[in-house]
Design a protein around this motif. Structure first.
Motif, PDB file in Angstrom:
ATOM      1  N   UNK A  45       0.796  -1.289   0.054  1.00 41.71           N
ATOM      2  CA  UNK A  45      -0.238   0.136   0.067  1.00 41.71           C
ATOM      3  C   UNK A  45       1.034   1.542  -0.056  1.00 41.71           C
ATOM      4  N   UNK A  46       0.818   2.322  -0.687  1.00 41.89           N
ATOM      5  CA  UNK A  46       1.530   3.113  -0.781  1.00 41.89           C
ATOM      6  C   UNK A  46       0.180   4.470  -0.081  1.00 41.89           C
ATOM      7  N   UNK A  47       0.706   5.815  -0.029  1.00 42.82           N
ATOM      8  CA  UNK A  47       0.000   7.224   0.561  1.00 42.82           C
ATOM      9  C   UNK A  47      -0.895   7.222  -0.031  1.00 42.82           C
ATOM     10  N   UNK A  48      -1.833   7.510   0.863  1.00 44.25           N
ATOM     11  CA  UNK A  48      -3.019   8.406   0.409  1.00 44.25           C
ATOM     12  C   UNK A  48      -3.241   9.514   0.439  1.00 44.25           C
ATOM     13  N   UNK A  49      -2.951  10.782  -0.795  1.00 42.57           N
ATOM     14  CA  UNK A  49      -2.015  11.604  -0.757  1.00 42.57           C
ATOM     15  C   UNK A  49      -3.053  12.388  -1.876  1.00 42.57           C
ATOM     16  N   UNK A  50      -4.044  13.474  -1.997  1.00 38.04           N
ATOM     17  CA  UNK A  50      -4.313  14.017  -2.662  1.00 38.04           C
ATOM     18  C   UNK A  50      -5.270  13.369  -4.167  1.00 38.04           C
ATOM     19  N   UNK A  51      -6.518  12.064  -3.111  1.00 30.45           N
ATOM     20  CA  UNK A  51      -7.796  11.187  -3.553  1.00 30.45           C
ATOM     21  C   UNK A  51      -6.123  10.154  -4.263  1.00 30.45           C
ATOM     22  N   UNK A  52      -5.613  10.026  -3.916  1.00 33.55           N
ATOM     23  CA  UNK A  52      -4.741   9.390  -5.366  1.00 33.55           C
ATOM     24  C   UNK A  52      -2.935   7.946  -3.951  1.00 33.55           C
ATOM     25  N   UNK A  53      -2.640   7.129  -4.344  1.00 36.68           N
ATOM     26  CA  UNK A  53      -2.028   6.221  -3.660  1.00 36.68           C
ATOM     27  C   UNK A  53      -0.825   6.314  -4.390  1.00 36.68           C
ATOM     28  N   UNK A  54       0.024   7.228  -3.779  1.00 32.91           N
ATOM     29  CA  UNK A  54       1.383   7.474  -4.157  1.00 32.91           C
ATOM     30  C   UNK A  54       2.213   6.660  -3.060  1.00 32.91           C
ATOM     31  N   UNK A  55       3.355   6.017  -4.330  1.00 28.74           N
ATOM     32  CA  UNK A  55       4.555   6.194  -3.775  1.00 28.74           C
ATOM     33  C   UNK A  55       5.375   7.002  -2.965  1.00 28.74           C
ATOM     34  N   UNK A  56       6.116   6.250  -1.382  1.00 29.61           N
ATOM     35  CA  UNK A  56       7.067   7.481  -0.386  1.00 29.61           C
ATOM     36  C   UNK A  56       7.576   8.126  -1.144  1.00 29.61           C
ATOM     37  N   UNK A  57       8.422   9.462  -1.375  1.00 31.65           N
ATOM     38  CA  UNK A  57       9.174  10.032  -2.061  1.00 31.65           C
ATOM     39  C   UNK A  57      10.645   8.811  -1.703  1.00 31.65           C
ATOM     40  N   UNK A  67       4.756  16.617   4.487  1.00 30.76           N
ATOM     41  CA  UNK A  67       4.085  17.887   3.982  1.00 30.76           C
ATOM     42  C   UNK A  67       3.945  18.151   2.808  1.00 30.76           C
ATOM     43  N   UNK A  68       3.715  16.924   1.284  1.00 28.58           N
ATOM     44  CA  UNK A  68       2.988  17.297   0.622  1.00 28.58           C
ATOM     45  C   UNK A  68       1.335  16.284   1.175  1.00 28.58           C
ATOM     46  N   UNK A  69       1.463  16.191   1.941  1.00 27.61           N
ATOM     47  CA  UNK A  69      -0.241  15.710   2.481  1.00 27.61           C
ATOM     48  C   UNK A  69      -0.733  17.298   2.969  1.00 27.61           C
ATOM     49  N   UNK A 114     -14.763   6.063  -3.602  1.00 28.32           N
ATOM     50  CA  UNK A 114     -15.056   5.435  -3.939  1.00 28.32           C
ATOM     51  C   UNK A 114     -16.742   6.719  -4.001  1.00 28.32           C
ATOM     52  N   UNK A 115     -16.597   7.793  -2.677  1.00 25.68           N
ATOM     53  CA  UNK A 115     -17.013   7.941  -2.401  1.00 25.68           C
ATOM     54  C   UNK A 115     -17.364   9.519  -3.111  1.00 25.68           C
ATOM     55  N   UNK A 116     -16.489   9.313  -3.901  1.00 29.36           N
ATOM     56  CA  UNK A 116     -15.749  10.449  -5.006  1.00 29.36           C
ATOM     57  C   UNK A 116     -15.827  11.915  -4.213  1.00 29.36           C
ATOM     58  N   UNK A 117     -15.224  11.378  -2.613  1.00 28.31           N
ATOM     59  CA  UNK A 117     -14.987  12.710  -1.787  1.00 28.31           C
ATOM     60  C   UNK A 117     -13.871  13.499  -3.181  1.00 28.31           C
ATOM     61  N   UNK A 118     -13.794  14.641  -3.187  1.00 26.04           N
ATOM     62  CA  UNK A 118     -12.453  15.418  -3.352  1.00 26.04           C
ATOM     63  C   UNK A 118     -10.861  15.321  -2.658  1.00 26.04           C
ATOM     64  N   UNK A 119     -10.164  14.703  -3.708  1.00 27.97           N
ATOM     65  CA  UNK A 119      -9.155  15.366  -3.401  1.00 27.97           C
ATOM     66  C   UNK A 119      -8.908  16.126  -2.424  1.00 27.97           C
ATOM     67  N   UNK A 120      -8.111  15.111  -1.322  1.00 28.18           N
ATOM     68  CA  UNK A 120      -7.042  16.532  -0.450  1.00 28.18           C
ATOM     69  C   UNK A 120      -7.924  16.380   0.223  1.00 28.18           C
ATOM     70  N   UNK A 121      -9.089  15.992   0.540  1.00 29.43           N
ATOM     71  CA  UNK A 121     -10.506  16.479   1.789  1.00 29.43           C
ATOM     72  C   UNK A 121      -9.524  15.384   3.096  1.00 29.43           C
TER      73      UNK A 121
END
Lengths: 476, 274
Positions: free
Chosen positions: A20-32, A60-62, A200-207
């Protein structure tokens, strides 16, 4: 004890990804920096998944994503629309509750009957409750136009992973804040599944942003200058460090910390009910409960009867596979926690108290601790003063109500307390004098989204749940 | 006929309902008077007095506390000219009197406004009510010396807390005179304890004191000192009110945060059944 055939809940209902990646701004991303750690099943020590470890750059990104979402989307959004997203999340949690319950038991070690019948219903109810507040904030009693704080940094413990997430995220979002949440390093999986539910709920990214990691990640998050609010549930020691770290800043802080609750049984209490309450108070969730009734104060005249009945009842507790529907006591969450429980229990025995556990076979693999009581305990003993956070009960006695109050309050903590008596006026007299945020009379360990929860003294400050819980996330 | 020689007043501390000198035997000259220079020991003595007063004051009925606060307003009204003579503007004295009246009325409303029944999903009676947190250390704002002081003391004690207040070091005379008002208002000894002298000397002791439940840093103008005090306060997780902005309008509606920050919410559950 009766022999029961195994009745395991199927784990096929949940699909655990290998990583599992990090959940940042609505997407799963790899840690830097690509760091990771493993989350294991404490009942078997089997690796469940590889989890990304967020460094300060990721945090910081989150926080930036949360800030942008706060300023551009979630802050300006009408409360009615925020409410609908939260209702949507509540519904998806209900629809996927079996999957979440199984995952919680796998990652945490708690019995499926608890995750299924207690945690998950409360999680959904919590979102449902706060959803309804989102468009009624002017009526909440905090002035005609209460404003959100901004970005909330939230750090939660491993004992009720998804429930603590709900306690943090639901009121924050209802009040109009955006969040960056760090789940505990030993129990990140349901938070990551919750991230999928946000998608799945379409919650706006970053919330909602979820950053996984251990203490360092948590520190980077609460110390980030871009957060306006810090909410923490966990140990008093870490709570203190966080209180120091926000000193002199504008960050609003709420803390829900440790406890050493007294469960007080008077001689007129219905003994069988009281014993059920004692068992529920200390053995629910393996005693990994900040408000656990870890100090039994029993009136001297009925102490022998209560103890005899308690031991008989403890001998009926079934310890084992958390996924088995008959299991009462699951696995201790981690090797580290097991070591802490053993250390304190050994100290209890070494200090001259009497230790007792029912005959109880422990599985060969995983982390286990038999339900244990200590008698002959005085207030000076470590097991009567320090939070053990395990299935270990210290038994003390008292003679008068005044002595019971004195002993119950003789702790730096003040989260919860229990009273067992048939006399109504005595309940109210006791409840007035106990310095604790939640007082359960003739019941114990009851929770509800409408009911404020939180401590006095070194159990922290602020309340979660109810109308009171909104205050933590509003600029009042 | 020679002019009468005036009887001067000795300005002392107010601790446990009595007016002692500083145990250190020190004083400093301010506003043309010798004023007691409190020591760390005075601060600790004041906490002991405040703690001893908690049980009686928190245990008093809300109606009773409200009447005592209203009595303070009555006494202050009667001494209006005395404060004006000390240099406190008349409208500030009036505002201070009115503030006591405003808070007096809160005593028996707090539990209704900030508590109530919770509709839990099950057969349980469930009710939340606010309670005082205990002993509160308060740094009064430098100015306005009287209205500022009243505005930090009243919201703390109306709910049943007791306080140890560090008065404005530059204008302590109004504070000591207010203590004389409190001493004649049926306010039990120890509910309000007043220290004069240097903030930097007494307040760090209060911030670090393990028998103090909350700290109000309103009057701490130095941001560095405020942060240092907040760090000390974390040791036993004191509730913290952070410093007021320099341009705070003390004449405006005070709001409720000063009261609610110093309250604990207690929730009691009981099953329903026959």
């Amino acid at each position: 004890m009766f022999e029961y055939a195994p009745a395991p809940e199927s784990r096929s209902v949940v699909d655990i990804k290998p990583a599992y990646g990090l959940f940042i701004d609505g997407k799963f991303v790899d840690p830097s920096d690509g760091g990771s750690f493993k989350s294991i099943n404490p009942a078997t020590e089997e690796v469940l998944a590889e989890i990304a470890e967020a460094g300060s750059g990721d945090v910081d990104r989150a926080v930036r994503a949360a800030r942008t979402a706060y300023e551009k989307v979630w802050g300006p959004m009408p409360g009615q629309d925020r409410a609908k997203y939260l209702f949507r999340i509540a519904r998806i949690i209900q629809e996927r509750s079996r999957e979440l319950a199984v995952l919680e038991s796998l990652d945490n070690g708690k019995p499926i009957k608890e995750s299924r019948d207690v945690d998950l219903p409360l999680v959904a109810a919590h979102f449902f409750y706060y959803a309804g507040w989102a468009d009624k904030l002017p009526y909440a009693g905090f002035g005609p136009d209460p404003q959100p704080l901004g970005v909330a940094a939230q750090v939660i413990p491993w004992n009720f992973p998804l429930l603590m997430l709900a306690w943090k995220i639901a009121p924050a979002l209802a009040a109009g804040n955006t969040v960056v949440l760090k789940p505990a390093e030993t129990t990140p999986l349901t938070a990551l599944l919750f991230a999928e539910i946000c998608q799945q709920a379409d919650l706006p990214p970053g919330v909602v942003n979820i950053v996984t990691g251990a203490g360092e990640t948590g520190r980077a998050l609460v110390e980030h200058p871009g957060v306006d609010k810090v909410a923490f549930t966990g140990s008093t020691e870490v709570g203190r460090a966080i209180a120091r770290s926000v000193a002199g800043s504008r960050k609003k802080l709420t803390l829900e910390l440790g406890g050493k609750a007294a469960n007080i049984v008077f001689d007129d209490a219905p003994i069988d009910q009281a014993v059920e309450g004692i068992v529920n108070g200390i053995f629910f969730n393996q005693g990994h409960v900040c408000c656990a009734g870890s100090r039994l104060l029993v009136q001297e005249s009925v102490a022998d009867r209560v103890l005899e009945s308690l031991k008989r009842r403890m001998a009926q507790l079934r310890l084992g596979d958390p996924l088995d529907k008959n299991t009462d006591i699951g696995a201790i969450n981690s090797a580290a926690q097991l070591a802490r429980i053993k250390e304190l229990s050994d100290a209890g025995a070494a200090e001259g108290t009497e230790r007792w556990s029912p005959p109880c076979e422990l599985p060969d693999r995983g982390f286990w601790f038999a339900p244990t009581i200590f008698t002959g305990v005085t207030q000076a003993h470590r097991i009567a003063r320090e939070e053990i956070f395990g299935p270990v009960l210290s038994v003390l006695t008292f003679r008068t109500p005044a002595e019971a109050v004195e002993k119950a309050n003789n702790t730096p903590y003040g989260l919860s307390a229990g009273i067992w008596t048939d006399k109504g006026s005595r309940i109210l007299w006791m409840a007035d004098r106990l310095r604790a945020g939640v007082v359960w009379a003739n019941t114990f360990n009851k929770f509800d989204p409408t009911s404020p929860f939180g401590g006095y003294k070194e159990s922290g400050y602020g309340r979660e749940g109810g109308r009171h819980g909104l205050e933590a996330y509003l600029n009042v | 006929m020679s002019e009468r020689v005036a009887v001067r007043k000795t300005y002392k501390l107010y601790i446990g309902g009595k007016f002692p000198r500083s145990e250190s035997g020190r004083s400093y000259i301010v506003q043309d008077a010798n004023v007691a220079l409190s020591s760390r020991k005075d601060a600790r003595d004041a906490v002991v007095a405040a703690r001893a007063a908690v049980k009686g004051w928190a245990g008093a009925t809300a109606y009773n506390r409200g009447q005592v606060l209203y009595r303070v307003a009555e006494m202050l009204e009667g001494r209006r000219e005395q404060f004006v003579a000390l240099g406190v503007p008349g409208e500030e004295v009036d505002a201070a009197i009115d503030r006591w009246v405003w808070y007096a009325g809160w005593s028996d409303k707090l539990a209704q406004v900030y508590g109530g029944a919770n509709p839990v999903a099950g057969p349980y009676f469930n009710i939340s009510a606010p309670e005082p947190t205990g002993v509160v250390a308060v740094v009064a704002p430098e100015r306005p010396a009287l209205l500022g002081l009243v505005s930090v003391i009243a919201p703390a004690i109306v709910s049943g807390n007791t306080v140890v207040v560090a008065a404005s070091p530059a204008e302590p005379l109004a504070a000591i005179t207010l203590a004389e008002v409190l001493a004649t208002s049926d306010l039990p000894g120890g509910v309000v304890n007043l220290l004069t002298g240097k903030i930097s000397e007494t307040v760090p002791t209060l911030a670090a004191h393990m028998d103090v439940n909350a700290i109000d840093l309103t009057g701490v103008a130095d941001a560095g000192l405020a942060a240092e005090l907040e760090i000390k306060a974390a040791e036993n997780l004191k509730r913290v009110l952070r410093p007021a902005p320099a341009d705070h309008d003390w004449f405006a509606d005070p709001g409720v945060t000063r009261m609610t920050t110093l309250l604990e919410t207690k929730t009691v559950w009981h099953p329903k059944g026959v």
